[in-house]
Scaffold this active site. Structure first.
Site, PDB file in Angstrom:
ATOM      1  N   THR A 179      17.478  48.524  70.287  1.00  0.00           N
ATOM      2  CA  THR A 179      18.127  49.474  69.665  1.00  0.00           C
ATOM      3  C   THR A 179      18.637  50.774  70.259  1.00  0.00           C
ATOM      4  OG1 THR A 179      17.824  50.817  67.467  1.00  0.00           O
ATOM      5  CG2 THR A 179      15.909  50.573  68.797  1.00  0.00           C
ATOM      6  N   GLY A 180      19.278  51.387  69.610  1.00  0.00           N
ATOM      7  CA  GLY A 180      19.948  53.169  70.134  1.00  0.00           C
ATOM      8  C   GLY A 180      18.867  54.108  69.599  1.00  0.00           C
ATOM      9  N   LYS A 230      21.035  48.753  77.360  1.00  0.00           N
ATOM     10  CA  LYS A 230      19.967  47.771  76.767  1.00  0.00           C
ATOM     11  C   LYS A 230      19.961  46.530  77.814  1.00  0.00           C
ATOM     12  CE  LYS A 230      21.077  48.507  71.830  1.00  0.00           C
ATOM     13  NZ  LYS A 230      21.409  48.141  70.546  1.00  0.00           N
ATOM     14  N   ASN A 263      27.323  49.740  72.624  1.00  0.00           N
ATOM     15  CA  ASN A 263      26.171  50.178  73.350  1.00  0.00           C
ATOM     16  C   ASN A 263      25.242  48.597  73.454  1.00  0.00           C
ATOM     17  OD1 ASN A 263      25.264  49.653  70.700  1.00  0.00           O
ATOM     18  ND2 ASN A 263      23.621  51.495  70.612  1.00  0.00           N
ATOM     19  N   ASP A 285      19.564  43.972  68.365  1.00  0.00           N
ATOM     20  CA  ASP A 285      20.206  45.302  67.719  1.00  0.00           C
ATOM     21  C   ASP A 285      19.683  45.712  66.239  1.00  0.00           C
ATOM     22  OD1 ASP A 285      21.430  47.728  67.534  1.00  0.00           O
ATOM     23  OD2 ASP A 285      22.952  46.516  66.320  1.00  0.00           O
ATOM     24  N   ASP A 314      20.517  48.365  63.706  1.00  0.00           N
ATOM     25  CA  ASP A 314      21.611  48.843  62.644  1.00  0.00           C
ATOM     26  C   ASP A 314      22.863  48.176  63.040  1.00  0.00           C
ATOM     27  OD1 ASP A 314      20.245  51.331  61.108  1.00  0.00           O
ATOM     28  OD2 ASP A 314      19.992  51.732  63.597  1.00  0.00           O
ATOM     29  N   ASP A 317      26.444  44.473  67.639  1.00  0.00           N
ATOM     30  CA  ASP A 317      27.678  44.826  66.802  1.00  0.00           C
ATOM     31  C   ASP A 317      28.446  46.014  67.703  1.00  0.00           C
ATOM     32  OD1 ASP A 317      27.149  47.238  64.462  1.00  0.00           O
ATOM     33  OD2 ASP A 317      25.846  46.823  65.967  1.00  0.00           O
ATOM     34  N   SER A 318      28.017  46.803  68.526  1.00  0.00           N
ATOM     35  CA  SER A 318      28.534  47.986  68.945  1.00  0.00           C
ATOM     36  C   SER A 318      28.810  47.781  70.425  1.00  0.00           C
ATOM     37  CB  SER A 318      27.946  49.198  68.360  1.00  0.00           C
ATOM     38  OG  SER A 318      28.127  49.236  66.976  1.00  0.00           O
TER      39      SER A 318
END
Length: 251
Positions: free
Chosen positions: A48-49, A177, A203, A14, A16, A200-201
């Protein structure tokens, strides 16, 4: 010093809150250890998002010529600028999601299309004509996000996550993902057991669960830490470099 990879052949990162520090930068230590991993034969993949346009400067800065997963798995790239698969979000759903946003004037919203980013400051007059990938809401007021989530959470055909506690991200159902990584495994002849996923999130949860080693950042949301196999340092502590040193490479 020469390094060899362990059983893991692909490292999915990831951006961010994970690879990037709070200033949006890749630390020197993270960059050094990513290079060690690549030199040892590990494929390093941005997961990544962000849309492609937001991710590619970081990928190019690191000199990666490897696969990419963007917009939470909505796009899978066999290498930068080479699209392998795209899964779109129906325009009628985007129109409805936009209508929900307009009911909450204090909430920021945005959406990725194949043409680029549209948001509250610059929406399109003809959303039905666009090819959409993801829709998002942002607010510092978590109660507003809870109201939106309560409304859209019962709709069919949506995959709902976040990339920070202050947003909601909406993809087509089944897109994550993890689905992006599974597609890369088919493309590259890999098994999910050979993948390390770091995030970290919310997603990142599907990928962390599905990978051979799922890693939560020290700054990750609690729900992410609960499902991870291990927890590394924060994005201010070169947590990605720690993962590579401890789990991906051996001397």
């Amino acid at each position: 010093m020469a390094y060899e990879m362990r059983q893991y052949r692909l490292l999915a990162l990831d951006l961010d809150g994970t690879l990037l520090n709070e200033h949006g930068e890749v630390s020197e230590m993270n960059a050094i250890w990513i290079k060690h991993a690549i030199d040892a034969g590990v494929t390093v993949c941005a997961s990544t998002g962000r849309g492609f346009q937001g991710a590619i400067p970081i990928v190019e800065r690191l000199g990666l010529d490897s696969p990419m997963i963007t917009v939470n798995g909505g796009e899978v790239w066999s290498k930068p600028h080479s699209l392998h698969k795209r899964t779109t979000l129906d325009s009628d759903k985007v129109i409805r999601l936009h209508e929900v946003a307009l009911k909450h004037p204090d909430v920021w919203f945005w959406a990725y299309s194949t043409e680029g980013l549209f948001n509250k400051d610059g929406w399109t007059d003809d959303p039905a004509s666009k090819v959409w990938l993801k829709f998002g809401y942002y607010s510092e007021e978590l109660s507003l996000l809870e109201e939106i989530l309560k409304e859209i959470g019962v709709w069919d055909g949506l995959e709902i996550t976040n990339s920070s506690p202050n947003n909601i991200e909406v993809n087509p159902q089944g897109v994550s993902k993890a689905s992006g990584l599974m597609e890369l495994c088919r493309l590259k002849g890999l098994d999910m057991s050979e993948i390390v996923s770091v995030g970290d999130s919310l997603n990142d949860i599907a990928a962390i669960r599905a990978s051979g080693l799922g890693v939560a950042m020290g700054n990750a949301q609690d729900e992410v830490k609960m499902v991870a196999d291990v927890i590394t340092g924060t994005n201010e502590e070169d947590g990605v470099a720690q993962v590579i040193q401890q789990y991906v490479l051996r001397t």
